[in-house]
Design an enzyme around this catalytic site. Structure first.
Site, PDB file in Angstrom:
ATOM      1  N   ASP A  21       0.887  -1.167   0.000  1.00  0.00           N
ATOM      2  CA  ASP A  21       0.000   0.000   0.000  1.00  0.00           C
ATOM      3  C   ASP A  21       0.920   1.211   0.000  1.00  0.00           C
ATOM      4  OD1 ASP A  21      -1.570   2.156   0.612  1.00  0.00           O
ATOM      5  OD2 ASP A  21      -2.581   1.225   2.328  1.00  0.00           O
ATOM      6  N   TYR A 243       1.353   0.239  15.004  1.00  0.00           N
ATOM      7  CA  TYR A 243       0.385   0.061  13.930  1.00  0.00           C
ATOM      8  C   TYR A 243       0.659   1.036  12.798  1.00  0.00           C
ATOM      9  CZ  TYR A 243      -3.963  -0.433  11.439  1.00  0.00           C
ATOM     10  OH  TYR A 243      -4.893  -0.658  10.465  1.00  0.00           O
ATOM     11  N   LYS A 246      -2.176  -2.274   7.649  1.00  0.00           N
ATOM     12  CA  LYS A 246      -2.250  -3.714   7.799  1.00  0.00           C
ATOM     13  C   LYS A 246      -1.394  -4.461   6.832  1.00  0.00           C
ATOM     14  CE  LYS A 246      -6.374  -3.677   7.772  1.00  0.00           C
ATOM     15  NZ  LYS A 246      -6.132  -2.241   7.737  1.00  0.00           N
TER      16      LYS A 246
END
Ligand code: F6R
Ligand code: MG
Ligand code: MG
Length: 380
Positions: A21, A243, A246
């Protein structure tokens, strides 16, 4: 074309699927066409220079997918560098367009020979091509690598899914699973059907134990050292320690002639099982099989989606793709997924829609809880 002589080494084929991504459009919904165009230019150059034989650039949700056919083997530094450089160039375009989260999966500044552990997800298979070589590239968005445990298990070990496990003697030897403990960075090889219960004891815990590869079992007509399926097992939060988005996974699965038939490879997705990773990487929801055109994550940033690109491989060329979930046969799964999505959503912030606390550790929730720390007092 050169005629092969006896004793000539026939190079094995490698299929590499490397994804990242590098910027969403809008938000985390899809990939901008300019990123696809740029990646196609870069990979076209690599075909012209002879590095790779063929490629396809695809998109699943906000993930840019580079599928390459070549003869360099897995973990090859030139192939990984090509993918890394393509993502780097794409990140520049993403920054110019101010795409959302430009460069988000590029966790390192410099390439050092292998993209593993640097952010992108990778699934690679090296094998001797058969007379006809069907292969499916599965690409998921808004979920984690363990989302493949259930469908891969069903394809290769569940006779209620794969009729060939009962009917076809060439599948009777079963399959060997390579399972990774992605917390402890360890792995174990286990055979189905012999160790079926133990396999399920591990892979049912899908956020920790992940099927990495599948190999043919004893008596298979295929070479036992050549994997027939591979899943990307990179865990972005394990790499980055916090984080950062994902680890939306991908998988490559070969089919037919001693392996599950194409339809047996697709059949597990007729059941939209629950996976983790929806909205903020923090929610459980159903995985919806969709066509390429519908691989856009919209409702509550989802629901988690999977696309399937089908190919015949011919001397490392990719003949295809066929958009395999673009089929009314999967309408029912989509409908059920829609209903389950609504049911799960009605729980709002409550578990089990929201992930359990231990899986929230790497999200933004701990920052919220920290604020409340001083408010707690002893209770008798
Ligand atoms: C990203 C994802 C999204 C984001 C959400 C919040 O893959 O799953 O659901 O987590 O859109 O994103 P930020 O924090 O970037 O506003
Ligand atoms: Mg994103
Ligand atoms: Mg994604």
């Amino acid at each position: 074309m050169r005629i092969l002589l006896q004793g000539d080494m026939v190079a094995k084929t490698t299929i590499s699927l490397i994804k990242a991504d590098i910027g969403g459009y809008p938000g985390h919904a899809s990939v901008h066409p300019e990123l696809i165009k740029l990646a196609e230019e870069k990979l076209r150059d690599a075909v012209n220079s002879g590095l790779i034989v063929d490629f396809r650039v695809m998109a699943a949700g906000d993930d840019l997918q580079l599928l390459m056919g070549h003869t360099k083997g897995i973990d090859n530094s030139e192939i990984h560098e090509l993918a890394w450089k393509t993502f780097e160039a794409g990140t520049e375009v993403a920054k110019r367009l101010k795409l959302y989260g430009a460069g988000q999966d590029m966790l390192s500044d410099a390439f050092s020979g292998n993209v593993r552990g640097m952010g992108p997800g990778i699934a690679e298979l090296e094998f001797t091509e058969r007379k006809g070589e069907p292969l499916v590239a599965f690409m998921m968005d808004k979920t984690e690598p363990g989302a493949f445990n259930l469908p891969i298990y069903r394809m290769f070990a569940d006779p209620f899914n794969t009729a060939g496990l009962i009917i076809d003697p060439s599948l009777h030897g079963g399959f060997k699973f390579e399972i990774w403990d992605i917390m402890e960075h360890k792995r174990v090889f286990m055979s189905a059907p012999d160790e079926m219960y133990d396999i399920l004891a591990l892979i049912g815990a899908k956020s920790r134990y992940v099927i990495k590869r599948v190999y043919p079992g004893e008596g298979s007509p295929l070479p036992q050292d050549e994997p027939v399926a591979a899943v990307s097992t990179e865990k972005l939060y394990q790499i980055a320690g916090k984080y950062v988005g994902k680890d939306d996974p991908v998988a490559l699965v070969r089919a037919q002639s001693g392996l599950p038939a194409l339809g047996e490879v697709l059949e597990p997705f007729a059941f939209p099982h629950l996976v983790s990773g929806w909205m903020r990487g923090s929610h459980n929801g159903p995985i919806m099989p969709v066509s390429f055109a519908n691989a856009r994550c919209t409702r509550f940033d989802g629901p988690p989606r999977v696309i399937a690109a089908g190919f015949q491989i011919s001397n490392a060329s990719l003949v295809g793709p066929v958009d395999l979930f673009d089929d009314p046969g999967f309408d029912e799964a989509r409908e059920i997924a829609g209903r389950v999505a609504t049911y799960m959503r009605r729980h709002g912030p409550f578990e089990p829609h929201r992930l359990p606390m231990e899986d929230m550790e790497y999200t933004t929730l701990p920052d919220v809880l920290k604020k409340l720390e001083n408010r707690f007092e002893p209770a008798d």
